[in-house]
Design a protein around this motif. Structure first.
Motif, PDB file in Angstrom:
ATOM      1  N   HIS A  19       0.830  -1.213   0.000  1.00 13.99           N
ATOM      2  CA  HIS A  19       0.000   0.000   0.000  1.00 13.99           C
ATOM      3  C   HIS A  19       0.863   1.262   0.000  1.00 13.99           C
ATOM      4  O   HIS A  19       0.617   2.198  -0.781  1.00 13.99           O
ATOM      5  CB  HIS A  19      -0.920  -0.010   1.224  1.00 13.99           C
ATOM      6  N   SER A  22       2.456   2.206  -3.367  1.00 17.43           N
ATOM      7  CA  SER A  22       1.555   2.315  -4.519  1.00 17.43           C
ATOM      8  C   SER A  22       0.985   3.723  -4.641  1.00 17.43           C
ATOM      9  O   SER A  22       1.140   4.558  -3.747  1.00 17.43           O
ATOM     10  CB  SER A  22       0.401   1.311  -4.371  1.00 17.43           C
ATOM     11  N   ARG A  24      -1.942   4.414  -4.335  1.00 16.52           N
ATOM     12  CA  ARG A  24      -3.065   4.520  -3.397  1.00 16.52           C
ATOM     13  C   ARG A  24      -2.615   4.928  -1.994  1.00 16.52           C
ATOM     14  O   ARG A  24      -3.443   5.043  -1.090  1.00 16.52           O
ATOM     15  CB  ARG A  24      -3.815   3.184  -3.317  1.00 16.52           C
ATOM     16  N   PHE A  29      -5.615   2.724   4.473  1.00 12.76           N
ATOM     17  CA  PHE A  29      -5.338   1.292   4.530  1.00 12.76           C
ATOM     18  C   PHE A  29      -6.204   0.751   5.663  1.00 12.76           C
ATOM     19  O   PHE A  29      -6.005   1.093   6.830  1.00 12.76           O
ATOM     20  CB  PHE A  29      -3.859   1.018   4.806  1.00 12.76           C
ATOM     21  N   THR A  72      -6.762   0.779   0.155  1.00  9.25           N
ATOM     22  CA  THR A  72      -6.559  -0.666   0.214  1.00  9.25           C
ATOM     23  C   THR A  72      -7.316  -1.252   1.399  1.00  9.25           C
ATOM     24  O   THR A  72      -7.299  -0.672   2.492  1.00  9.25           O
ATOM     25  CB  THR A  72      -5.061  -0.996   0.384  1.00  9.25           C
ATOM     26  N   ARG A 112      -8.357  -1.498  -3.603  1.00  7.28           N
ATOM     27  CA  ARG A 112      -7.504  -2.662  -3.811  1.00  7.28           C
ATOM     28  C   ARG A 112      -7.796  -3.662  -2.692  1.00  7.28           C
ATOM     29  O   ARG A 112      -7.817  -3.300  -1.518  1.00  7.28           O
ATOM     30  CB  ARG A 112      -6.028  -2.282  -3.764  1.00  7.28           C
TER      31      ARG A 112
END
Length: 291
Positions: A19, A22, A24, A29, A72, A112
């Motif tokens: 995470h 990335s 994102r 998270f 995520t 994700r």
């Protein structure tokens, strides 16, 4: 993404690292332990609920998927999900939408999904405890975390990291690590993996009264009963045999047909090309199932 491995190997740490690295990373998270939530509440926890959806639902509540929007969601212990929640999760992965418990409108989601388990999902599929179509949806990018006993070269670096971490928090200063203790740590099989190593280091820091870090050998002498009864090679062979049995059962039920709405691939919830590849790698003679 599906992360597999024994307990204590750091599956959530890997998920968090993915995470952070990335695009994102600026978004949330969200971590969910599927085994820690009662079966009757897991759907509400993941997808939220509307006011009055059930007794005690006094107001609308956003689920974890909505909280993780753009980021995520990490589903730990995915193998513990009840069957009805598996169906709802499959819809999220296929259609990218879900409904709150008690709701009527579909909610689009952009998140994700990283799942993790220490269970043998192939065996769970064979036993009817886990959906094969959900497994293959999650298993787009599999990551297997090796146990610590298979990467002993990492132990000195991990010891250095944990020692620095716990020494600073306890206000202690170690100038060296005992060579005898380091050799002992590298020779131990670590049934609890990195989590067990972390606990041993923390315990040693707490009780240590010298500038040289060392551990008590007696702390490593107890192994859980049954540990080490199966080698990784034996486990891999059993998994392959179970997957082969599952595919042969589907081929038998479809009369040897692989693709199509009544083919084995549809029954297993995977693309026909993927199944053809598995049939070839497992050396299955699909012709013997044709009727």
């Amino acid at each position: 993404m599906l992360i597999t491995g024994e307990t204590g190997t750091g599956k959530e740490l890997v998920a968090r690292a993915i995470h952070r690295r990335s695009c994102r990373s600026p978004r949330a998270f969200v971590s969910v332990n599927c085994a820690a939530i009662p079966r009757e509440l897991i759907a509400s926890e993941l997808f939220g609920h509307e006011k009055g959806a059930f007794t005690g639902a006094t107001q609308r509540r956003l689920g974890r998927f909505e909280l993780a929007a753009g980021g995520t969601i990490f589903l730990d212990e995915i193998g513990e999900l009840p069957a009805e929640t598996q169906v709802a999760l499959l819809r999220v992965l296929q259609e990218r939408e879900f409904e709150r418990v008690g709701g009527t409108g579909a909610i689009r989601t952009d998140v994700r999904v990283i799942a993790a388990t220490n269970r043998d999902l192939i065996s769970a599929i064979a036993a009817g405890q886990f959906r094969s179509d959900l497994f293959y949806r999650l298993n787009v990018f599999p990551i297997e975390m090796p146990p610590l006993r298979e990467r002993k070269e990492d132990i000195p670096l991990l010891v250095e990291y944990f020692l620095d971490r716990y020494a600073r928090s306890s206000g202690k200063n170690f100038q060296a690590v005992s060579n005898t203790s380091l050799e002992l740590l590298q020779s131990y099989p670590w049934p609890g993996n990195i989590r067990e190593l972390q606990n041993v280091i923390e315990r040693s820091v707490i009780v240590s009264e010298t500038k040289t870090f060392s551990i008590d050998e007696s702390w490593l002498s107890r192994q859980p009963q049954g540990f080490g009864s199966s080698s990784p090679l034996e486990l891999s062979g059993r998994l392959a045999a179970q997957e082969k049995e599952l595919i042969e059962t589907a081929l038998r039920a479809s009369g040897g047909r692989v693709s199509g709405s009544s083919g084995a691939a549809a029954k297993l919830g995977m693309p026909g090309s993927t199944l053809e590849s598995k049939i070839k790698s497992l050396r299955i003679n699909k012709n013997r199932f044709k009727t």
